[in-house]
Scaffold this motif. Sequence first.
Motif, PDB file in Angstrom:
ATOM      1  N   PRO A   1      30.229  43.219  41.266  1.00 48.32           N
ATOM      2  CA  PRO A   1      31.399  43.617  41.137  1.00 48.32           C
ATOM      3  C   PRO A   1      32.984  42.826  40.116  1.00 48.32           C
ATOM      4  N   SER A   2      32.512  41.893  40.347  1.00 47.60           N
ATOM      5  CA  SER A   2      33.436  40.606  39.543  1.00 47.60           C
ATOM      6  C   SER A   2      34.421  41.219  38.676  1.00 47.60           C
ATOM      7  N   PRO A   3      33.576  41.662  37.819  1.00 50.47           N
ATOM      8  CA  PRO A   3      34.614  42.075  36.585  1.00 50.47           C
ATOM      9  C   PRO A   3      35.458  43.220  36.193  1.00 50.47           C
ATOM     10  N   VAL A   4      34.652  44.361  36.951  1.00 57.09           N
ATOM     11  CA  VAL A   4      34.942  45.136  37.446  1.00 57.09           C
ATOM     12  C   VAL A   4      36.262  45.259  37.701  1.00 57.09           C
ATOM     13  N   LYS A   5      36.783  44.781  39.293  1.00 54.87           N
ATOM     14  CA  LYS A   5      37.401  44.586  40.283  1.00 54.87           C
ATOM     15  C   LYS A   5      38.606  43.975  39.282  1.00 54.87           C
ATOM     16  N   SER A   6      38.447  42.645  38.243  1.00 50.35           N
ATOM     17  CA  SER A   6      38.907  41.973  37.869  1.00 50.35           C
ATOM     18  C   SER A   6      40.327  43.354  36.612  1.00 50.35           C
ATOM     19  N   ALA A   7      39.096  44.059  36.403  1.00 52.08           N
ATOM     20  CA  ALA A   7      39.954  45.125  35.309  1.00 52.08           C
ATOM     21  C   ALA A   7      40.619  46.273  35.657  1.00 52.08           C
ATOM     22  N   LEU A   8      40.109  46.588  37.266  1.00 55.11           N
ATOM     23  CA  LEU A   8      41.022  47.706  37.521  1.00 55.11           C
ATOM     24  C   LEU A   8      42.500  46.527  38.133  1.00 55.11           C
ATOM     25  N   LYS A   9      42.937  45.516  39.178  1.00 55.87           N
ATOM     26  CA  LYS A   9      43.170  44.904  38.688  1.00 55.87           C
ATOM     27  C   LYS A   9      44.651  45.240  37.316  1.00 55.87           C
ATOM     28  N   TYR A  10      44.290  44.238  36.121  1.00 58.35           N
ATOM     29  CA  TYR A  10      45.203  44.271  35.372  1.00 58.35           C
ATOM     30  C   TYR A  10      45.308  46.452  34.388  1.00 58.35           C
ATOM     31  N   GLN A  11      44.575  47.046  35.702  1.00 60.81           N
ATOM     32  CA  GLN A  11      44.840  48.121  34.879  1.00 60.81           C
ATOM     33  C   GLN A  11      45.954  49.151  36.339  1.00 60.81           C
ATOM     34  N   GLN A  12      46.486  47.898  36.901  1.00 61.17           N
ATOM     35  CA  GLN A  12      47.272  48.269  37.902  1.00 61.17           C
ATOM     36  C   GLN A  12      46.226  48.957  39.622  1.00 61.17           C
ATOM     37  N   ILE A  13      45.164  49.126  39.966  1.00 63.64           N
ATOM     38  CA  ILE A  13      44.501  49.242  40.993  1.00 63.64           C
ATOM     39  C   ILE A  13      43.972  48.290  41.639  1.00 63.64           C
ATOM     40  N   ASP A  14      44.958  47.566  42.363  1.00 64.66           N
ATOM     41  CA  ASP A  14      44.331  46.220  43.354  1.00 64.66           C
ATOM     42  C   ASP A  14      43.237  47.167  44.027  1.00 64.66           C
ATOM     43  N   VAL A  15      41.380  46.591  44.188  1.00 73.91           N
ATOM     44  CA  VAL A  15      40.416  46.965  44.634  1.00 73.91           C
ATOM     45  C   VAL A  15      40.388  46.070  45.331  1.00 73.91           C
ATOM     46  N   GLY A  16      41.004  44.974  45.478  1.00 75.37           N
ATOM     47  CA  GLY A  16      40.865  44.326  46.744  1.00 75.37           C
ATOM     48  C   GLY A  16      39.949  42.330  45.107  1.00 75.37           C
ATOM     49  N   SER A  17      39.965  41.931  46.467  1.00 73.53           N
ATOM     50  CA  SER A  17      37.915  40.474  45.578  1.00 73.53           C
ATOM     51  C   SER A  17      37.371  40.724  45.769  1.00 73.53           C
ATOM     52  N   VAL A  18      36.139  40.078  45.379  1.00 76.00           N
ATOM     53  CA  VAL A  18      34.927  40.201  45.637  1.00 76.00           C
ATOM     54  C   VAL A  18      35.184  39.386  47.110  1.00 76.00           C
ATOM     55  N   ARG A  19      33.457  38.973  48.021  1.00 77.82           N
ATOM     56  CA  ARG A  19      33.159  38.529  49.408  1.00 77.82           C
ATOM     57  C   ARG A  19      32.854  37.257  48.579  1.00 77.82           C
ATOM     58  N   LEU A  20      32.378  36.107  49.259  1.00 78.88           N
ATOM     59  CA  LEU A  20      31.669  35.501  49.019  1.00 78.88           C
ATOM     60  C   LEU A  20      29.633  35.920  49.721  1.00 78.88           C
ATOM     61  N   PRO A  21      29.208  35.275  48.512  1.00 81.31           N
ATOM     62  CA  PRO A  21      28.716  34.662  47.912  1.00 81.31           C
ATOM     63  C   PRO A  21      29.045  34.612  46.419  1.00 81.31           C
ATOM     64  N   LEU A  22      29.826  35.749  46.159  1.00 82.21           N
ATOM     65  CA  LEU A  22      30.644  36.057  44.906  1.00 82.21           C
ATOM     66  C   LEU A  22      32.105  35.875  44.954  1.00 82.21           C
ATOM     67  N   VAL A  23      32.349  35.157  43.429  1.00 79.88           N
ATOM     68  CA  VAL A  23      33.499  34.100  43.229  1.00 79.88           C
ATOM     69  C   VAL A  23      33.960  35.241  42.217  1.00 79.88           C
ATOM     70  N   PRO A  24      35.683  35.412  42.529  1.00 77.43           N
ATOM     71  CA  PRO A  24      36.268  36.252  41.074  1.00 77.43           C
ATOM     72  C   PRO A  24      36.165  35.136  39.946  1.00 77.43           C
ATOM     73  N   LEU A  25      36.458  36.579  38.441  1.00 82.05           N
ATOM     74  CA  LEU A  25      36.027  35.932  37.554  1.00 82.05           C
ATOM     75  C   LEU A  25      37.366  34.173  36.706  1.00 82.05           C
ATOM     76  N   SER A  26      36.858  33.376  36.346  1.00 83.88           N
ATOM     77  CA  SER A  26      37.653  32.392  35.994  1.00 83.88           C
ATOM     78  C   SER A  26      39.211  32.718  35.625  1.00 83.88           C
ATOM     79  N   PRO A  27      39.396  32.244  35.518  1.00 80.73           N
ATOM     80  CA  PRO A  27      41.147  31.855  33.960  1.00 80.73           C
ATOM     81  C   PRO A  27      40.730  32.766  33.423  1.00 80.73           C
ATOM     82  N   PHE A  28      40.044  31.980  31.987  1.00 81.63           N
ATOM     83  CA  PHE A  28      39.155  31.624  31.026  1.00 81.63           C
ATOM     84  C   PHE A  28      38.386  32.934  30.557  1.00 81.63           C
ATOM     85  N   GLU A  29      37.761  33.779  31.767  1.00 79.55           N
ATOM     86  CA  GLU A  29      37.732  34.654  31.855  1.00 79.55           C
ATOM     87  C   GLU A  29      37.464  35.617  32.027  1.00 79.55           C
ATOM     88  N   GLU A  30      39.159  36.143  32.614  1.00 78.55           N
ATOM     89  CA  GLU A  30      39.344  37.063  32.950  1.00 78.55           C
ATOM     90  C   GLU A  30      40.391  37.268  31.776  1.00 78.55           C
TER      91      GLU A  30
END
Length: 228
Positions: free
Chosen positions: A188-217
């Motif tokens: 769920p890395s992309p949807v977590k970033s999208a929710l944060k963008y909409q002011q709903i901070d649901v935290g980040s993913v856990r390893l081995p998943l990684v957050p989106l890169s700045p370019f991806e965001e």
Amino acid sequence: MVKVVDGRVPIIAGTGNNNTQASIELTKEAEQIGVDAALIVTPFYNKPNQEGLYQHFSAVAEETKLPIMLYNIPSRAVVRLNVETVVALSQVNNIVSVKDSTGDLDSIASILEQVEEGFTVYSGGDDSLTLPIHSIGGSGIVSVSSHIIGNEMREMINLFEDGKVREAAQLHRRLLPIMRALFMAPSPSPVKSALKYQQIDVGSVRLPLVPLSPFEEQNLFRVIESFQ
């Protein structure tokens, strides 16, 4: 979660494991805390055959009164529930649904043709197949994109059910870019970033998943902005 929701919506707990006994124990625990149903994924890594899959799900179903939704996702679990196995499992009393992530419309149609009325088939998270699967008799989707465009997806289904097929198709096409963007990286890395963008901070993913890169965001946010 059960306490927070307080009966306002049903809660389906993911209790699947590649160890049948562990699945049974997790499902029993979920039942005790008051969830409404269990979502059980096909066993991953150990690659059981169809008979093993049938016995796995049947064994879990025997140990709980909860309704069970099968989760067929060969892209992640390697093994796939064949049509015949899904149909056989649909005969088990409390196995009532399947979340189908095969993307195989022919197989989904075959399942729908053979199961008894009351057994439901849901699209399994490939949001772009929501309307196609619904059009052949599916009941809906277990969705990722609906966290961001839930109202629009509901509108699309309502349009289709009201006989406004052309309008539903037009909305489907309009929603496709954001559906695709929300799968640009492992979920769920992309949807977590999208929710944060909409002011709903649901935290980040856990390893081995990684957050989106700045370019991806940047690319994701650009799609969201163009949609709005």
